[in-house]
Design an enzyme around this catalytic site. Structure first.
Site: not given
Length: 645
Positions: A117-120, A172
């Protein structure tokens, strides 16, 4: 064809349209697929799949991808062409879409849920806001990517697989004290999963580039995560791409093509041979890259692998064919020539914008699509839909398949996968439970001020934070803190008592720093607690301890806490990369949830008073039964008990 300001003809490469894999299926045909091609196979789902780097890895490890989900149409076209099963376009940030996916997958027996999952980095959002998002699974209208980890976790809960694999960038975890990772682990453990978080260097598993990734694994069959032995020798760039055909490079002209002849060299490396498997003989696909500007051609010619962009000024002096068009002060590493005998620089999605970080070691050009795919360990038969830029973007965003394979191998079923135990109690959950119990006992005793209480007091936290650096003996510190235990604000009289009770000049000097908030009852109110560190000019370490003692969920990363975590995990406290690897070890002890700050306080106290660098007091340590280093550390309990084994 016109030339733009870029200095080469402006063009988009041709669009590569790929036909679906012969064993792919539609939503309408999924049930038939399950009863046909998918029958009897160990099935996996890849969420946020991109082009399928992780799908490729888990298939190499023995799973079949039943479904992949992403929002990028080009990446899904690539996935559909290279894999069986479903390739679905969905926005998993939308709960309604998750409902739909759950319905689609209901007939399937999914063994593994994988994904990245893309995580900032969450540190920028503000910890209180993060907490609220975690607690309520709320939506962040500013950047929906920040919640996609929650969507991933939600789908794991809905699908209830035997095993889980999540991959992401180390940021992350490192940028938010692993707050999200700890939360995911905590929730999975509550569901009966054993978990492991690990920072992995991709080159250890055959990937020819510098690439460190964060891997979270979970399983509910056994509490065991055994990785295969890492490679001792790195796969160099020459071994990775040295067999690919040399391309003619003429400034401003096209470089490479969609299909070229391939001639197998006599000394083909083992890596290249693996990449050539299942690829038709005598052909290589997508060995093409951007046109080269005249000035760049000259720059590539004078560069060496150790040349910085700022070094080019001297090399290009009085040379009409080459000049620097970027600021050497602002872009010190704008250009990077790779070296044959070393690992590649990390392939990222930025390669889709320009290839200046990836200049070929010998040819005066940037890496081709096929070379970038090789460095990411995509086999040569794997094709990428769309334009050249689309392909670069998909490759740069992907999980290297060989890394995915290594991680997935850890999760292979043990014994009868259908007979999973009910209520698996993971090892680290037991460790944290014992640590919590110990902390609660100390909280109601003489060490009360070393932990965040049920109703923390800002004044107590501030005094401890200020005085802690003086290395005061526990008995003396306890006596000092009796002066403030019944107070919530710092009156002038209380301040004088603290100054008088200070056992040394060092402690007195630290107490004096509380002066700005004497007789300022408003500043000690709970709603103003986050302003106290700034008003008292606390140093970073002091502010962190203060925040922990008022109940904030954070990790105190210092020599003593890292030492405790390393010893419990059986690792040398002073090992390389201890600030990153050490945090991962600390995560296992701290965990998440309401008691995480309490456990962090316990680890700090253990590190200061018990798990000392020399002569640790093992007999009083609550972690002794779980300490992997216990037989190597002298201590009275060890002498009495473990010496008799």
């Amino acid at each position: 064809m016109k030339k733009g300001h870029y200095g080469v003809p402006l063009e988009r490469s041709d669009y590569l349209k790929l036909d679906p894999n012969e064993n792919s299926c539609t939503l309408e045909g999924f049930q038939d697929w399950l009863e046909g091609f998918g029958k009897g196979k160990r099935l996996a789902v890849d969420l946020f799949s991109g082009a399928g780097g992780l799908s490729s890895g888990i298939e190499r490890a023995g799973w079949t991808t039943a479904a992949a989900v992403d929002f990028d149409e080009r990446a899904l076209e690539t996935h559909r062409a290279n894999f069986p099963g479903l390739s679905l376009k969905m926005d998993l940030g939308d709960p309604a879409e998750r409902d739909r996916l759950e319905s689609v997958l209901r007939p399937a027996k999914i063994d593994l849920v994988a994904g990245g999952p893309p995580c900032q980095p969450f540190s920028r959002a503000g910890r209180n806001k993060i907490r609220d998002l975690v607690k309520n699974h709320g939506r962040d209208p500013e950047d929906r990517r920040k919640e996609l980890w929650s969507a991933y976790l939600d789908m794991v809960k809905r699908i209830s697989p035997r095993a889980v694999l999540m991959e992401n960038v180390p940021d992350m975890g490192l940028h938010d004290d692993f707050f999200v990772i700890r939360t995911i682990e905590e929730e999975l453990e509550e569901l009966g999963y054993a978990t492991q978080v690990r920072l992995v260097d991709a080159w250890h598993y055959g990937v020819p580039q510098h690439r460190k990734r964060l891997i979270l694994l979970a399983r509910r069959d056994v509490d065991d995560f055994t990785w295969r032995k890492p490679d001792s020798v790195r796969t160099t760039l020459r071994e990775a791409i040295g067999d690919l055909p040399e391309l003619e490079v003429v400034p401003t002209e096209r470089v490479g093509d969609r299909e070229l002849k391939y001639r197998k060299p006599r000394d083909l490396s083992a890596f290249a041979a693996k990449m050539r498997e299942k690829t038709p003989r005598g052909v290589v696909w997508d060995h093409m890259t951007r046109r080269v500007r005249i000035d760049d051609h000259r720059i590539f010619e004078v560069m060496e692998p150790d040349t910085k962009y700022s070094d080019l000024q001297e090399k290009l002096a009085e040379d009409e064919r080459g000049y620097q068009r970027y600021s050497a002060e602002k872009y010190t590493d704008k250009y990077k020539k790779l070296a044959w005998n070393k690992l590649s620089r990390t392939i990222t999605a930025h390669i889709a914008k320009d290839g200046y970080w990836y200049i070929h070691p010998q040819q005066l050009r940037t890496l081709t699509v096929r070379e970038a795919a090789r460095v990411q360990t995509f086999p040569d038969h794997f094709r990428f839909a769309g334009t050249r830029s689309d392909a670069f973007h998909q490759i740069g965003n992907a999980v290297p398949p060989l890394l995915g394979e290594a991680a997935a191998e850890v999760l292979k079923p043990v014994g009868d996968a259908t007979a999973m135990p009910v209520g698996l109690r993971p090892h680290w959950r037991q460790v944290r439970s014992g640590l919590t119990d110990w902390a609660r006992q100390r909280l109601v005793g003489k060490d009360w001020y070393q932990f965040p209480g049920e109703k923390p007091v800002s004044l107590h936290a501030a005094v401890v934070a200020m005085v802690s650096g003086a290395k005061t003996k526990p008995a003396v510190m306890a006596e000092l803190m009796t002066n403030v235990r019944s107070s919530k604000t710092l009156t002038a009289a209380l301040f004088r008592r603290l100054v008088d009770a200070a056992p040394s000049a060092s402690v007195r000097a630290r107490v004096d720093r509380l002066a700005p908030l004497v007789d300022r009852s408003y500043d000690w109110q709970w709603k103003k607690r986050f302003d106290v560190p700034a008003k008292l000019a606390m140093k970073p370490a002091e502010a962190a301890l203060y925040r922990l003692l008022i109940g904030e969920d954070l990790m105190l990363v210092g020599q003593s806490t890292l030492r405790v975590a390393a010893r419990v995990n059986g690792i040398e406290p002073d090992h390389a990369n201890r600030l990153s690897e050490g945090r991962v070890n600390l995560v296992k002890l701290v965990g998440a949830g309401a008691d995480a700050p309490l456990r962090m306080g316990a680890i700090r106290l253990i590190g200061m008073d018990l798990c000392r660098e020399d002569q640790p007091v093992c007999s009083e340590c609550p972690l002794i039964a779980h300490c992997a280093s216990r037989k190597e550390l002298p201590g009275d309990l060890l002498t009495l008990t473990f010496g008799q084994e």
